[in-house]
Design a protein around this motif. Structure first.
Motif, PDB file in Angstrom:
ATOM      1  N   ALA B  57       0.935  -1.132  -0.747  1.00 54.75           N
ATOM      2  CA  ALA B  57      -0.305   0.208  -0.089  1.00 54.75           C
ATOM      3  C   ALA B  57       1.080   1.041   0.264  1.00 54.75           C
ATOM      4  O   ALA B  57       2.058   1.794   0.511  1.00 54.75           O
ATOM      5  CB  ALA B  57      -0.922  -0.150   1.548  1.00 54.75           C
ATOM      6  N   SER B  58       0.490   2.032  -0.616  1.00 57.49           N
ATOM      7  CA  SER B  58       0.874   3.430  -0.812  1.00 57.49           C
ATOM      8  C   SER B  58       1.649   4.167   0.640  1.00 57.49           C
ATOM      9  O   SER B  58       2.509   4.997   0.532  1.00 57.49           O
ATOM     10  CB  SER B  58       0.809   4.890  -1.682  1.00 57.49           C
ATOM     11  OG  SER B  58      -0.200   5.262  -0.769  1.00 57.49           O
ATOM     12  N   LEU B  59       1.062   3.771   1.759  1.00 52.87           N
ATOM     13  CA  LEU B  59       0.663   4.495   2.921  1.00 52.87           C
ATOM     14  C   LEU B  59       1.965   4.000   4.136  1.00 52.87           C
ATOM     15  O   LEU B  59       2.700   4.586   4.458  1.00 52.87           O
ATOM     16  CB  LEU B  59      -0.583   4.153   3.970  1.00 52.87           C
ATOM     17  CG  LEU B  59      -0.364   4.589   4.919  1.00 52.87           C
ATOM     18  CD1 LEU B  59      -0.074   6.225   5.579  1.00 52.87           C
ATOM     19  CD2 LEU B  59      -0.985   4.265   6.302  1.00 52.87           C
ATOM     20  N   ALA B  60       1.940   2.347   3.183  1.00 48.84           N
ATOM     21  CA  ALA B  60       2.850   1.408   3.974  1.00 48.84           C
ATOM     22  C   ALA B  60       4.848   1.843   3.728  1.00 48.84           C
ATOM     23  O   ALA B  60       5.495   1.806   4.453  1.00 48.84           O
ATOM     24  CB  ALA B  60       2.449   0.312   3.494  1.00 48.84           C
ATOM     25  N   LYS B  61       4.436   2.155   2.038  1.00 55.40           N
ATOM     26  CA  LYS B  61       6.334   2.380   1.271  1.00 55.40           C
ATOM     27  C   LYS B  61       6.000   4.234   1.810  1.00 55.40           C
ATOM     28  O   LYS B  61       7.056   4.130   2.389  1.00 55.40           O
ATOM     29  CB  LYS B  61       5.156   2.934  -0.051  1.00 55.40           C
ATOM     30  CG  LYS B  61       5.361   1.960  -0.835  1.00 55.40           C
ATOM     31  CD  LYS B  61       5.432   1.836  -2.025  1.00 55.40           C
ATOM     32  CE  LYS B  61       4.893   0.568  -3.343  1.00 55.40           C
ATOM     33  NZ  LYS B  61       4.130   0.840  -4.327  1.00 55.40           N
TER      34      LYS B  61
END
Lengths: 178, 133
Positions: B57-61
């Motif tokens: 997920a982009s938040l995780a990145k």
């Protein structure tokens, strides 16, 4: 069997029943855990992000220092934000409180396109593509909206603002601050 | 000569592989270890029950990048966790912290066992033993 003995026999079963009921409740009725931000009461971190319209000056925390404002974090790919948009347009027309926007992880062209078709409720829109400011603000799902009182974060709304949340929560809150 | 040529190709491929295998270059082995450790302990909030190391997920990145930056700033593990819980709440930690709110969560198994033992003890004590007769 005496009374105390009877209670002693029944007690473990009651305990088990209580635990099972609790688990069943959580399974079927419980809400998914929400992130609880502890930023309420903190001052807005210092930041500078590019304006969505690159010819205009960047969005910085300086704009939030002297008044009560809304900061709405949104994205054009976010369906809930589209649903919320109409409400934001309504709020902006009331001229009660300036709304600043922060486009999160968005394509500039897509974000501009949305504002062109659905209208632009924002006084100014910044764009955060690196995600740095969003992490600083504890953003994990759009839309999220902050009420900022003279540079201090005083309220955070997770999820879209609809008529009900506006009437019942946000509007009275803002009214009190003014 | 041919052997040397193959060696050279292997070396180049090896170096390329090394460069591309690493998502983010670590400043030191110790930092790398901390980065791996920390990203395994942080919950990805948009894909719950996955840690941010496993999540795409982009938040995780973004969070991985932030943690990496904080490690380079010489922040301690505790500082980094505090930074994240301040913004996202305790839920961002996959393993709940021990405090007076989570006391029951951590110790209920032990407390439950003790209660059970107490009942079993009483139960067997009140039963006349038939086994030994």
């Amino acid at each position: 069997m005496s009374m105390t003995q009877r209670i002693k026999t029944i007690f473990p079963f009651l305990l088990l029943l209580a635990v099972i009921s609790l688990l069943a409740y959580e399974l079927y009725q419980g809400k998914p855990p929400e992130s609880l931000s502890n930023l309420i009461g903190e001052s807005m971190p210092a930041f500078t992000v590019n304006n969505l319209y690159s010819k205009e000056p960047p969005l910085t925390n300086d704009y939030f220092q002297n008044e009560v404002v809304l900061l709405n974090v949104w994205a054009s790919w976010c369906e809930a934000c589209r649903l919320e948009h109409e409400m934001l347009m309504k709020i902006s027309k009331q001229n009660l409180i300036p709304i600043y926007g922060l486009a999160y992880n968005d394509k500039e062209s897509d974000a501009k396109q949305l504002l062109q078709t659905l209208g632009n409720p924002y006084k100014m829109v910044g764009i955060d593509n690196s995600g740095d400011l969003s992490i600083e603000l504890g953003i994990y799902g759009t839309p999220e909206t902050f009420i900022i009182n003279r540079g201090n974060i005083v309220y955070k709304q997770i999820g879209p603002i609809d008529q009900k949340t506006w009437d019942k929560t946000l509007y009275p809150f803002i009214k009190k601050l003014k | 000569m041919i052997k040397n040529k193959y060696n050279a190709i292997t070396l180049v491929l090896g170096v390329l592989l090394f460069i591309f295998m690493k998502q983010i270059p670590a400043a030191s082995l110790n930092d790398e270890e901390r980065y791996i450790n920390l990203t395994q302990q942080i919950r990805c909030l948009v894909c719950q029950n996955q840690n941010i190391q496993d999540s795409n997920a982009s938040l995780a990145k973004d969070l991985r990048r932030k943690i990496y930056a904080l490690i380079l700033e010489k922040k301690s593990d505790q500082d980094i966790k505090n930074y994240l819980t301040k913004r996202y709440g305790d839920i961002i930690l996959l393993k709940p912290r021990l405090n007076n709110l989570t006391f029951l969560l951590w110790f209920f198994p032990i407390i439950g066992m003790l209660i059970l033992c107490y009942y079993l003890y009483n139960f067997f004590k009140s039963q006349p033993s038939t086994m030994l007769k």
